[in-house]
Design a protein around this motif. Structure first.
Motif, short mmCIF file in Angstrom:
data_model
loop_
_atom_site.label_atom_id
_atom_site.label_comp_id
_atom_site.label_asym_id
_atom_site.label_seq_id
_atom_site.Cartn_x
_atom_site.Cartn_y
_atom_site.Cartn_z
N PRO A 36 1.95 -1.45 -0.01
CA PRO A 36 -0.06 -0.44 0.10
C PRO A 36 0.77 1.52 0.31
O PRO A 36 2.19 1.36 -0.03
CB PRO A 36 -0.92 -0.09 1.57
CG PRO A 36 -0.10 -1.07 2.03
CD PRO A 36 0.96 -2.00 1.06
N GLY A 37 0.37 2.85 -0.74
CA GLY A 37 0.92 3.84 -0.29
C GLY A 37 1.70 4.34 0.96
O GLY A 37 0.68 3.49 2.10
N PHE A 38 2.23 5.27 0.94
CA PHE A 38 3.59 5.24 1.82
C PHE A 38 2.05 6.25 3.43
O PHE A 38 2.03 6.28 4.72
CB PHE A 38 4.39 6.35 2.19
CG PHE A 38 5.24 6.59 3.28
CD1 PHE A 38 5.48 6.23 4.30
CD2 PHE A 38 4.00 8.29 3.67
CE1 PHE A 38 6.35 6.28 5.51
CE2 PHE A 38 5.24 8.89 4.81
CZ PHE A 38 5.89 8.51 5.28
N ALA A 39 1.41 7.31 2.68
CA ALA A 39 0.61 8.01 3.45
C ALA A 39 -0.45 6.86 4.31
O ALA A 39 -1.04 6.87 5.48
CB ALA A 39 0.04 8.94 3.08
N GLU A 40 -1.09 6.20 3.07
CA GLU A 40 -2.10 5.15 3.89
C GLU A 40 -1.48 3.81 4.86
O GLU A 40 -1.89 4.18 6.02
CB GLU A 40 -2.55 4.50 2.99
CG GLU A 40 -3.58 2.94 3.06
CD GLU A 40 -3.59 2.54 1.90
OE1 GLU A 40 -4.47 1.03 1.84
OE2 GLU A 40 -3.60 2.72 0.70
N SER A 41 -0.48 3.77 4.46
CA SER A 41 0.54 2.58 6.24
C SER A 41 1.30 2.85 7.39
O SER A 41 0.37 2.67 7.86
CB SER A 41 1.54 1.87 4.86
OG SER A 41 1.86 1.54 3.86
N LEU A 42 1.19 4.63 6.81
CA LEU A 42 1.89 5.20 8.27
C LEU A 42 0.15 5.93 8.98
O LEU A 42 0.59 5.13 10.03
CB LEU A 42 2.24 6.56 7.62
CG LEU A 42 2.63 7.84 8.80
CD1 LEU A 42 3.96 6.60 9.95
CD2 LEU A 42 3.09 8.67 8.06
N ALA A 43 -0.97 6.00 7.61
CA ALA A 43 -2.23 6.31 8.98
C ALA A 43 -3.14 4.66 9.94
O ALA A 43 -3.28 4.77 10.96
CB ALA A 43 -3.31 6.77 7.98
N LEU A 44 -2.41 3.82 8.98
CA LEU A 44 -2.87 2.59 9.85
C LEU A 44 -2.31 2.30 10.38
O LEU A 44 -3.03 1.79 11.87
CB LEU A 44 -3.15 1.39 8.85
CG LEU A 44 -3.18 0.00 8.90
CD1 LEU A 44 -4.65 0.08 9.24
CD2 LEU A 44 -3.68 -1.39 8.24
N VAL A 45 -0.92 1.91 10.88
CA VAL A 45 0.10 1.83 12.00
C VAL A 45 -0.56 2.73 13.06
O VAL A 45 -0.50 2.88 13.91
CB VAL A 45 1.13 2.06 10.90
CG1 VAL A 45 2.19 2.02 12.24
CG2 VAL A 45 1.72 0.86 10.14
N ASN A 46 -0.50 4.04 12.72
CA ASN A 46 -0.91 5.30 13.77
C ASN A 46 -1.78 4.65 14.65
O ASN A 46 -2.27 4.92 15.69
CB ASN A 46 -0.49 6.10 13.08
CG ASN A 46 0.65 6.64 12.94
OD1 ASN A 46 1.54 6.61 14.34
ND2 ASN A 46 1.21 7.84 12.79
N ALA A 47 -3.04 4.71 14.08
CA ALA A 47 -4.19 4.53 14.12
C ALA A 47 -4.28 3.28 14.85
O ALA A 47 -5.26 2.81 15.77
CB ALA A 47 -5.67 4.51 13.23
N THR A 48 -3.69 1.91 14.58
CA THR A 48 -3.74 0.52 14.60
C THR A 48 -2.94 0.88 16.63
O THR A 48 -3.60 0.06 17.89
CB THR A 48 -3.46 -0.45 14.51
OG1 THR A 48 -3.89 -0.28 12.62
CG2 THR A 48 -3.31 -1.25 14.63
N ALA A 49 -2.05 1.52 16.48
CA ALA A 49 -1.72 1.65 17.72
C ALA A 49 -2.04 2.40 18.68
O ALA A 49 -2.39 2.00 20.30
CB ALA A 49 -0.01 2.13 18.21
N LEU A 50 -2.94 3.69 18.52
CA LEU A 50 -3.92 4.21 19.08
C LEU A 50 -5.23 3.63 19.37
O LEU A 50 -6.13 4.32 20.58
CB LEU A 50 -3.93 5.57 18.86
CG LEU A 50 -2.80 7.05 18.26
CD1 LEU A 50 -3.24 7.56 17.33
CD2 LEU A 50 -2.49 7.08 19.36
N ALA A 51 -5.04 2.47 18.72
CA ALA A 51 -6.55 2.52 19.52
C ALA A 51 -7.01 1.51 20.59
O ALA A 51 -7.65 1.52 21.04
CB ALA A 51 -7.05 0.68 18.23
N VAL A 52 -5.40 1.20 21.07
CA VAL A 52 -5.02 0.42 22.42
C VAL A 52 -4.40 1.00 23.12
O VAL A 52 -3.34 0.50 23.50
CB VAL A 52 -5.11 -1.03 22.46
CG1 VAL A 52 -5.30 -1.57 24.04
CG2 VAL A 52 -5.93 -2.17 21.83
N PRO A 53 -5.23 1.95 24.11
CA PRO A 53 -3.96 3.05 24.59
C PRO A 53 -3.81 2.07 25.82
O PRO A 53 -4.22 -0.07 26.75
CB PRO A 53 -4.75 3.91 25.90
CG PRO A 53 -6.25 3.20 25.54
CD PRO A 53 -6.31 2.31 24.83
N VAL A 54 -2.38 2.11 26.13
CA VAL A 54 -1.60 0.82 27.41
C VAL A 54 -1.40 1.69 28.02
O VAL A 54 -1.08 3.35 28.12
CB VAL A 54 -0.69 0.04 27.09
CG1 VAL A 54 -0.81 -0.61 25.70
CG2 VAL A 54 0.61 1.57 25.92
#
Length: 191
Positions: A83-101
């Motif tokens: 996938p494209g860079f911007a799309e990949s960056l957004a997915l990784v960041n959103a995924t990490a933020l979905a579960v606060p630790v």
């Protein structure tokens, strides 16, 4: 490093590319092998939804790894399907933020205290697994190891690795041996 092990679920064998996460069963086996790092119980069984989401995340992380090694060569395994860079960056960041630790102190009666990261709220297994993988990728890409991240230059190898010394060109001794043998063969075939 969990992030490297995660992207290395795409690898090459003599028979061709192999995807350890090619199906739900593969995800279950890989998840059980990394149960402690992912906060899973040893009897973990992946769902179809978790498998699809983890594979999508892996492709996004591989796209970020490809960007990190540029202008050097990227892994040939799937460079044309990332996938494209911007799309990949957004997915990784959103995924990490979905579960606060949050840190939790664990202090066994006969040991020393240690801090462990735990989910700060109620979250599903899929979100926890994906958040742990995304956080591992972020940690590697934002840390000092990013500068040493490389794609292996050996014939047919598709792995990424962290370079341990300035002259390292391959992910393993085996890949170095294959690369030297291929170079030797090319030199003697043309002469």
């Amino acid at each position: 490093m969990l992030a490297l092990e995660f992207v290395s679920t795409v690898r090459a064998r003599r028979s061709g590319p192999v995807d350890e996460l090619s199906d739900v069963e593969g995800m279950t086996v890989w998840g059980r092998a990394h149960a402690a790092e992912l906060g899973l119980d040893p009897g973990f069984t992946a769902s179809e939804e978790l498998w699809r989401e983890v594979v999508e995340l892996r492709q996004a992380v591989r796209a970020l790894f490809a960007r990190a090694v540029a202008p050097g060569p990227v892994s040939s395994a799937d460079a044309d399907r990332l996938p494209g860079f911007a799309e990949s960056l957004a997915l990784v960041n959103a995924t990490a933020l979905a579960v606060p630790v949050a840190p939790r102190l664990e202090w066994p009666a006969d040991g020393v205290p240690v801090a462990v990261s735990v989910s700060a709220g109620e979250t599903g297994q899929s979100a926890r697994v994906r958040a742990a993988l995304a956080a591992a990728a972020i940690e590697l890409l934002a840390g000092p190891h990013r500068e040493q991240l490389r794609a292996c230059l050996a014939p047919r190898c598709v792995l990424y690795y962290v370079r341990e010394h300035p002259r390292q060109e391959w992910c393993s001794v085996g890949c170095g041996n294959r690369a030297r043998a291929a170079r030797h063969y090319r030199q003697h075939r043309t002469s």
